[in-house]
Motif scaffolding. Structure first.
Motif, PDB file in Angstrom:
ATOM      1  N   HIS A  98      -7.647   6.243   1.807  1.00 40.01           N
ATOM      2  CA  HIS A  98      -8.202   5.720   3.068  1.00 40.01           C
ATOM      3  C   HIS A  98      -9.647   5.472   2.941  1.00 40.01           C
ATOM      4  O   HIS A  98     -10.290   6.416   3.380  1.00 40.01           O
ATOM      5  N   ARG A 152       0.592  -1.273  -0.111  1.00 38.26           N
ATOM      6  CA  ARG A 152       0.080  -0.028   0.032  1.00 38.26           C
ATOM      7  C   ARG A 152       1.053   1.228   0.014  1.00 38.26           C
ATOM      8  O   ARG A 152       0.606   2.093  -0.656  1.00 38.26           O
ATOM      9  N   HIS A 156      -7.044   9.029  -3.056  1.00 35.53           N
ATOM     10  CA  HIS A 156      -6.282   9.624  -3.995  1.00 35.53           C
ATOM     11  C   HIS A 156      -6.276   9.400  -5.353  1.00 35.53           C
ATOM     12  O   HIS A 156      -6.116   8.059  -5.891  1.00 35.53           O
ATOM     13  N   GLU A 198      -6.402  15.694   3.228  1.00 31.87           N
ATOM     14  CA  GLU A 198      -5.282  15.792   3.863  1.00 31.87           C
ATOM     15  C   GLU A 198      -4.026  16.537   3.829  1.00 31.87           C
ATOM     16  O   GLU A 198      -3.019  16.672   4.541  1.00 31.87           O
TER      17      GLU A 198
HETATM   18 ZN    ZN Z   1      -2.998   9.467   1.948  1.00 33.12          ZN
END
Ligand code: ZN
Ligand code: FAD
Length: 468
Positions: free
Chosen positions: A379, A329, A386, A426
């Motif tokens: 996430h 990941r 993303h 984020e």
């Molecule tokens: Zn991230």
């Protein structure tokens, strides 16, 4: 005395770096290689008093400053502009762990500590600091707080904001605000701490922080699951949350193309599952121990198989296997950058609307730009994707980016707005999304933000041209 001579006198040997005597490129260029700036000098204060003195000197001479921690930010917020007139203020020399209070479950550290060092300091006391990012060996806690970083444990523990109880901040005028409180309750007026968190260096310089610690879980276990579509992945999330509740600490999503990039650029990394449309990484952190976590995983995954939410799954049988799953990941950002620059979108959406958003936006993008490749990972447990657009195979990435980035952003951000999401989940705004923020945030919100900026930094010397 000139400003530089004053700074040199304040900071002493090694405290001020200037070109050509020093190579400043590591400070002037960002991690992605998208922004190349030029600094007048790099100031490297060793303590809070020196930071305050640098700020007073810059305020007196009207010099602007760009604060920088580990320089891993992805939106161009921590590198200077091209004018050669800005002071780059590096916090990297401020790495002291000021103290741990095990009963209060708090840790006080200076801003330049890497996130890894903060995690290690907590672990040395048998405790956990849960913020966790792939860049943790390099990024600093000051940068994490300045960007309100997220990462892979937000689902259970919250983002950087939720993990911080107190701050020490140097203001634009060079005063020190001592707010290193370890209190979990404190309703004494405006929350100054929350004003500085997420302000990306535009309101003050974070020099230290008091952070929340947690008991370490007795067992941590990881699994990969193959999902036929995004609706199933969301179904799996609900199922896992229902059965494991707070023990579910990670729920990460990877599309087939993002894992194929990892396969291409990191062939040595083992992938436990054969290629499938969507792979989910689940993590359970159990307070009862390994056998309990194992049983819980088996229950969740077999129920998911029965319901048709997953087609295959692999539970890590050792710490090494679990690390390999996480490594998979965490290698996606690096695999993408090896493939070449792409158009990045760090977006948040209401969880329930993610499948429709992705279907509709994927279709609109592929129709407009034949052959593009979607790197979609993130996430999922936090509703944060993303959602990146890679040039068609064989097309030079930089050329593709310069020709089509604006049009791609238009399609993606229009859809984000329609689906009531956020254009930055984020990574923050920095330089990359400044225009987009101005175009999409409400005029009232922008007005309030500008009023705060003017009140705290009337000369506009803190990270000008970023965010606002
Ligand atoms: Zn991230
Ligand atoms: P920098 O890049 O140095 O600075 C970032 C911003 O904060 C700039 O605007 C800078 O001016 C300001 N700033 C820095 N220090 C201070 C300070 N002490 N006081 C005031 N302002 C300051 N981010 C996530 O949220 N989640 C992820 O999962 C994630 N994964 C990543 C993976 C990789 C491989 C990489 C390269 C980056 C990733 N990031 C992620 C982005 C990045 O690591 C975070 O934004 C991180 O918080 C930045 O910390 P830094 O110390 O490198 O800050």
């Amino acid at each position: 005395m000139s400003a530089l001579a004053e700074l040199q006198a304040l900071l002493g040997e090694g405290g001020l770096l200037q070109s050509p005597a020093h190579d400043l490129s590591a400070y002037e260029n960002d991690w992605r290689g998208r922004y190349q700036g030029r600094a007048l000098a790099v100031a490297r204060p060793a303590n809070t008093e020196q930071v305050a003195a640098v700020l007073r000197c810059c305020a007196k001479h009207g010099l602007s400053l760009v604060p920088q921690g580990g320089n891993t930010g992805l939106v161009g917020g921590g590198v200077p502009d091209g004018s050669g007139q800005q002071i780059l203020l590096s916090l990297q020399r401020m790495q002291a762990v000021r103290g741990v209070d095990a009963h209060n479950l708090t840790l006080t550290v200076e801003a330049g500590c890497t996130l890894q060092a903060v995690q290690d300091a907590a672990e040395a006391h048998g405790l956990l600091f849960p913020l966790s990012l792939a860049s943790q060996g390099t990024c600093t806690i000051g940068g994490n707080l300045a960007t309100n970083a997220g990462g892979t444990q937000v689902l259970r523990y919250g983002n950087a904001r939720e993990l911080c109880l107190g701050l020490e901040v140097v203001t634009a005028q060079g005063e020190i605000w001592q707010g290193l409180s370890g209190l979990r309750k404190d309703n004494t007026g405006y929350d100054l701490r929350d004003l500085f968190i997420g302000s990306e260096g535009t309101l003050g310089i974070i020099t230290a922080a008091t952070l929340k610690l947690f008991a370490r879980p007795r067992a941590q276990m990881t699994a990969l699951a193959a999902c036929p579509d995004l609706d199933s992945a969301l179904g799996l999330l609900s199922l896992a949350r229902g059965q494991a509740a707070a023990a579910l600490t990670g729920f990460e999503l990877m599309n087939a193309f993002s894992l194929s990039l990892v396969r291409r650029h990191f062939p040595q990394l083992q992938q436990a599952l054969p290629p499938c449309p969507w792979t989910v990484l689940l993590e359970l952190s159990d307070s009862e121990g390994e056998a309990h976590a194992q049983a819980q995983f088996e229950a969740i995954l077999s129920e998911a198989l029965t319901q048709g939410l997953i087609t295959d799954a692999a539970v890590a049988q050792s710490l090494a296997q679990s690390q390999t799953m996480w490594h998979l990941r965490e290698s996606i950002p690096l695999a993408q950058s090896k493939e070449g620059l792409n158009v990045k979108h760090d977006i948040a959406l209401p969880l329930s609307r993610i499948p429709a958003f992705v279907r509709e936006t994927d279709a609109a993008l592929t129709q407009a730009f034949a052959g593009i490749r979607m790197v979609n990972f993130g996430h999922l447990g936090d509703g944060n994707l993303h959602y990146n657009v890679q040039a068609p195979e064989g097309v030079p990435p930089a050329e593709f980016l310069s020709r089509h980035e604006a049009a791609i952003n238009q399609i993606v951000y229009e859809a984000v707005q329609r689906y009531e999401g956020s254009i930055s989940a984020e990574h923050g705004i920095g330089q990359l999304k400044r225009e987009e923020l101005a175009a999409r945030k409400s005029p009232v919100a922008l007005g309030l933000m500008r009023a705060i900026k003017t009140a705290l930094d009337p000369q506009g010397i803190l990270n000008p041209g970023r965010m606002l």
